[in-house]
Write a protein that holds these residues in place. Structure first.
Motif, PDB file in Angstrom:
ATOM      1  N   ILE A 109      25.004  40.263 -12.723  1.00 32.26           N
ATOM      2  CA  ILE A 109      24.798  40.062 -11.247  1.00 32.26           C
ATOM      3  C   ILE A 109      24.899  41.297 -10.687  1.00 32.26           C
ATOM      4  O   ILE A 109      24.399  41.636  -9.749  1.00 32.26           O
ATOM      5  N   PHE A 110      25.942  42.130 -11.178  1.00 33.66           N
ATOM      6  CA  PHE A 110      26.016  43.436 -10.406  1.00 33.66           C
ATOM      7  C   PHE A 110      25.442  44.462 -11.412  1.00 33.66           C
ATOM      8  O   PHE A 110      25.368  45.848 -10.702  1.00 33.66           O
ATOM      9  N   GLY A 111      24.932  44.361 -12.426  1.00 32.30           N
ATOM     10  CA  GLY A 111      24.205  45.472 -13.421  1.00 32.30           C
ATOM     11  C   GLY A 111      25.396  46.448 -13.997  1.00 32.30           C
ATOM     12  O   GLY A 111      24.836  47.426 -14.287  1.00 32.30           O
ATOM     13  N   ILE A 112      26.586  46.413 -13.829  1.00 28.11           N
ATOM     14  CA  ILE A 112      27.471  46.863 -14.416  1.00 28.11           C
ATOM     15  C   ILE A 112      27.437  47.009 -16.011  1.00 28.11           C
ATOM     16  O   ILE A 112      27.582  45.964 -16.430  1.00 28.11           O
ATOM     17  N   SER A 113      27.457  48.075 -16.375  1.00 28.44           N
ATOM     18  CA  SER A 113      27.230  48.022 -18.154  1.00 28.44           C
ATOM     19  C   SER A 113      28.004  49.302 -18.577  1.00 28.44           C
ATOM     20  O   SER A 113      28.238  50.371 -17.899  1.00 28.44           O
ATOM     21  N   SER A 114      28.271  49.294 -19.918  1.00 22.30           N
ATOM     22  CA  SER A 114      28.940  50.428 -20.408  1.00 22.30           C
ATOM     23  C   SER A 114      28.299  50.603 -21.902  1.00 22.30           C
ATOM     24  O   SER A 114      28.553  49.769 -22.861  1.00 22.30           O
ATOM     25  N   LEU A 118      32.384  47.122 -26.338  1.00 17.58           N
ATOM     26  CA  LEU A 118      32.156  46.077 -27.326  1.00 17.58           C
ATOM     27  C   LEU A 118      31.846  44.872 -26.227  1.00 17.58           C
ATOM     28  O   LEU A 118      31.167  44.109 -26.404  1.00 17.58           O
ATOM     29  N   GLN A 119      32.722  45.072 -25.019  1.00 21.27           N
ATOM     30  CA  GLN A 119      32.622  43.892 -24.122  1.00 21.27           C
ATOM     31  C   GLN A 119      32.729  44.524 -22.533  1.00 21.27           C
ATOM     32  O   GLN A 119      33.397  45.346 -22.510  1.00 21.27           O
ATOM     33  N   ILE A 120      32.273  43.605 -21.651  1.00 21.31           N
ATOM     34  CA  ILE A 120      32.664  44.041 -20.219  1.00 21.31           C
ATOM     35  C   ILE A 120      33.303  42.788 -19.783  1.00 21.31           C
ATOM     36  O   ILE A 120      32.558  41.716 -19.776  1.00 21.31           O
ATOM     37  N   HIS A 121      34.235  42.911 -18.892  1.00 25.48           N
ATOM     38  CA  HIS A 121      35.164  41.970 -18.328  1.00 25.48           C
ATOM     39  C   HIS A 121      35.038  42.003 -16.884  1.00 25.48           C
ATOM     40  O   HIS A 121      35.438  43.062 -16.309  1.00 25.48           O
ATOM     41  N   ARG A 122      34.655  41.113 -16.042  1.00 25.21           N
ATOM     42  CA  ARG A 122      34.358  40.823 -14.731  1.00 25.21           C
ATOM     43  C   ARG A 122      35.772  39.965 -14.251  1.00 25.21           C
ATOM     44  O   ARG A 122      35.796  38.963 -14.636  1.00 25.21           O
ATOM     45  N   GLN A 123      36.557  40.497 -13.540  1.00 25.56           N
ATOM     46  CA  GLN A 123      37.821  40.049 -13.054  1.00 25.56           C
ATOM     47  C   GLN A 123      37.466  39.720 -11.527  1.00 25.56           C
ATOM     48  O   GLN A 123      37.809  40.494 -10.797  1.00 25.56           O
ATOM     49  N   ASN A 217      26.870  52.078  -8.744  1.00 25.85           N
ATOM     50  CA  ASN A 217      26.848  51.234  -9.929  1.00 25.85           C
ATOM     51  C   ASN A 217      26.113  49.886  -9.754  1.00 25.85           C
ATOM     52  O   ASN A 217      25.561  49.392 -10.716  1.00 25.85           O
ATOM     53  N   ILE A 218      26.164  49.343  -8.479  1.00 22.75           N
ATOM     54  CA  ILE A 218      25.680  48.003  -8.218  1.00 22.75           C
ATOM     55  C   ILE A 218      24.190  48.250  -8.051  1.00 22.75           C
ATOM     56  O   ILE A 218      23.673  48.895  -7.412  1.00 22.75           O
ATOM     57  N   THR A 219      23.456  47.432  -8.966  1.00 24.37           N
ATOM     58  CA  THR A 219      21.909  47.479  -9.067  1.00 24.37           C
ATOM     59  C   THR A 219      21.433  46.693  -8.076  1.00 24.37           C
ATOM     60  O   THR A 219      20.181  46.713  -7.511  1.00 24.37           O
ATOM     61  N   SER A 220      22.250  45.584  -7.418  1.00 25.72           N
ATOM     62  CA  SER A 220      21.629  44.722  -6.462  1.00 25.72           C
ATOM     63  C   SER A 220      21.701  45.259  -5.194  1.00 25.72           C
ATOM     64  O   SER A 220      22.836  45.536  -4.648  1.00 25.72           O
ATOM     65  N   GLU A 221      20.677  45.568  -4.296  1.00 27.34           N
ATOM     66  CA  GLU A 221      20.998  46.110  -3.035  1.00 27.34           C
ATOM     67  C   GLU A 221      21.704  45.488  -2.035  1.00 27.34           C
ATOM     68  O   GLU A 221      22.398  45.753  -1.037  1.00 27.34           O
ATOM     69  N   GLU A 222      21.167  43.973  -2.028  1.00 30.48           N
ATOM     70  CA  GLU A 222      22.120  43.061  -1.313  1.00 30.48           C
ATOM     71  C   GLU A 222      23.584  43.297  -1.502  1.00 30.48           C
ATOM     72  O   GLU A 222      24.512  43.063  -0.437  1.00 30.48           O
TER      73      GLU A 222
END
Length: 515
Positions: A109-114, A118-123, A217-222
């Motif tokens: 949704i946000f396009g956040i990556s690393s 090993l994991q990305i956690h959205r809280q 870092n957000i890939t979605s312009e909206e």
């Protein structure tokens, strides 16, 4: 029979009101008698739970002992040794992201990556109405009960959806869904040396750290147009149409109150300006680390070890850090001990609760006099705890006797000694109490050891008798017989009663009557 009432009080965040319910003695007796059935089920169900737990603990211990005796350490986990196929191995190695060339785990949704994570956690959290409830119960004259429940409502951040439909008081409305929810995104491939991490161990990866993000870092312009940077994460206004504000003075919602609203492209900061339905989103990542694993080598991954009997559960150990095989098995045995004691306590608590529910009608009936009911209630709880302690100990002993006779015999002997000591103590206490009561009655209801007139120093019996003058019977010739009259009852003090008074015979001359 119940009666409900409510009271509204002003609150800076929301309203507060109370409900009062009354229950008479008949209703309480009826519900407590119905609780007897539940109590019996709980009481009987505690025995198989305690027995199963001991059996489980022994089987788990034996499986760990069997595995520890077969484990071998691999010193080069970056190369797969075919000779170890099917064997239980142990090694420490870095756990890494196997698909970092593809950008690593990514939030869709946000396009956040690393790339290396090993994991990305959205809280995700949402500002919502939260209901709090506190209950206070008091006993009333005649065995009744008064229950006062206070409900209060506050606006708070929650990482899950609070269903306002179930609130006790209507008017506090939350959105029906969250636009952003808490989720975890895992790399497609996680490597431990040359091996792939078993899928069942992914949930054991738990050393995540904060990940600061920027609007760029957000890939979605909206989303980027709606988001506001907030404390290392993002803040989103909801635009929730039913974002009502509680008016405590009029006891209703003021749907026209926009005093705390802000534009969609700016955020002034501070939780005090948040509106119901607003969301804030933070991110965390799980970086690479060194781990230690114990498992059966199976191709390019590791599987669980199973004992020869198939009992004791799977043995697949995984921990962060560089640990020896001995330390890994010691930690597993400690976890087994903790689980065993937790289940023991649960079985004991279930048994105690069951017994109390069986005894509870006695307390309810005694509540006709509130103070008496409370005292009896404490006694019933103590009795339930005591009986449950003894029965739990005996059940555990029998389970060990079946699994490990040499250990079970010792545990059973200790259990019997404890039970016997408790029984002897209760018996002595009861006997001592009876003797005290007898002594109390023997002194005319006076306290033993306290006498208004101290006893005489001499131990010689003191005899007091009330006698009448002797009567002399005259016979025509022969003897004159003097007979002591019948003695009145003796009042004496000492160690022996007085001797029987003898009859006295006196010789005399023949009687000559005088004319």
């Amino acid at each position: 029979m119940s009666d409900a009432g409510e009271e509204i009080t002003d609150d800076i965040e929301g309203g507060e009101f109370t409900e009062t319910e009354y229950e008479n003695l008949g209703d309480r007796l009826q519900s407590s008698c119905a609780g007897i059935c539940i109590g019996i089920l709980l009481f009987l169900g505690a025995f198989p739970l305690l027995y199963w737990n001991e059996d489980r603990a022994v089987e788990r211990y034996e499986a760990l002992e069997e595995a520890e005796g077969q484990v071998s350490t691999v010193f080069d986990p970056w190369n797969i040794d075919a000779s170890n196929e099917g064997k239980l191995v142990h090694f420490s190695v870095n756990i890494t992201n196997g698909d970092n060339n593809n950008g690593g785990p990514t939030d869709p949704i946000f396009g956040i990556s690393s790339p290396d994570a090993l994991q990305i956690h959205r809280q995700a959290e949402m500002y919502q109405w939260v209901e709090y409830k506190s209950t206070r119960t008091t006993k009333t004259a005649g065995g009744g009960k008064k229950k006062t429940t206070t409900y209060s409502y506050k606006k708070q951040w929650r990482d899950y959806l609070v269903d306002s439909y179930n609130f006790q008081k209507s008017g506090y409305v939350n959105p029906s869904s969250m636009e952003f929810t808490t989720e975890t995104f895992t790399a497609d491939s996680i490597k431990i040396g040359a091996f792939d991490l078993p899928q069942e161990l992914i949930y054991r990866i738990n050393w995540d750290v904060e990940l600061d993000v920027e609007l760029e870092n957000i890939t979605s312009e909206e989303l980027r147009g709606r988001a506001v940077s907030y404390d290392g994460g993002y803040y989103f206004e909801s635009g929730y149409e039913d974002n009502n504000v509680y008016n405590s003075n009029e006891y209703e919602y003021d749907v026209n109150d926009t005093s705390t609203s802000t534009s969609s492209n700016s955020y002034s900061g501070g939780v005090g300006n948040a509106q119901i339905g607003d969301q804030r989103v933070f991110f965390r990542e799980t970086p690479p680390s060194i781990i230690t694993i114990v498992g059966v080598q199976s191709g390019g991954t590791l599987g669980a070890f199973v004992s020869e009997t198939g009992e004791g559960g799977d043995v697949l150990l995984f921990k962060q850090g560089n640990l020896t095989s001995v330390a890994m098995f010691d930690a597993a045995e400690q976890e087994n001990k903790i689980a065993t004691w937790l289940i023991r306590f649960a079985g004991f608590a279930i048994m105690t609760l069951g017994l109390y529910l069986v005894f509870r009608p006695i307390e309810v009936f005694a509540d006709v006099i509130p103070c008496v009911g409370s005292i009896i209630g404490c006694g019933l709880i103590f009795m339930a705890v005591l009986i449950s302690s003894v029965l739990s100990l005996v059940t555990i002993s029998i389970a060990w006797l079946a699994a490990r006779p040499e250990i079970g015999a010792i545990v059973l002997c200790v259990s019997l000694v404890v039970v016997g000591s408790c029984a002897l103590g209760v018996k002595k206490f009861g006997k001592g109490k009876k003797n005290e009561d007898d002594d109390f009655e023997g002194v005319g209801g006076k306290v033993p050891g306290i006498s208004p007139n101290p006893p005489p120093a001499a131990s010689v019996p003191i005899v007091m008798a009330v006698n009448e003058p002797p009567t002399v019977y005259a016979l025509p010739e022969g003897q004159v017989v003097a007979s002591a009259p019948q003695q009145q009852p003796y009042a004496y003090a000492g160690s022996a009663p007085p001797q029987q008074q003898p009859m006295v015979t006196v010789s005399a001359q023949p009687y000559v009557p005088k004319y």
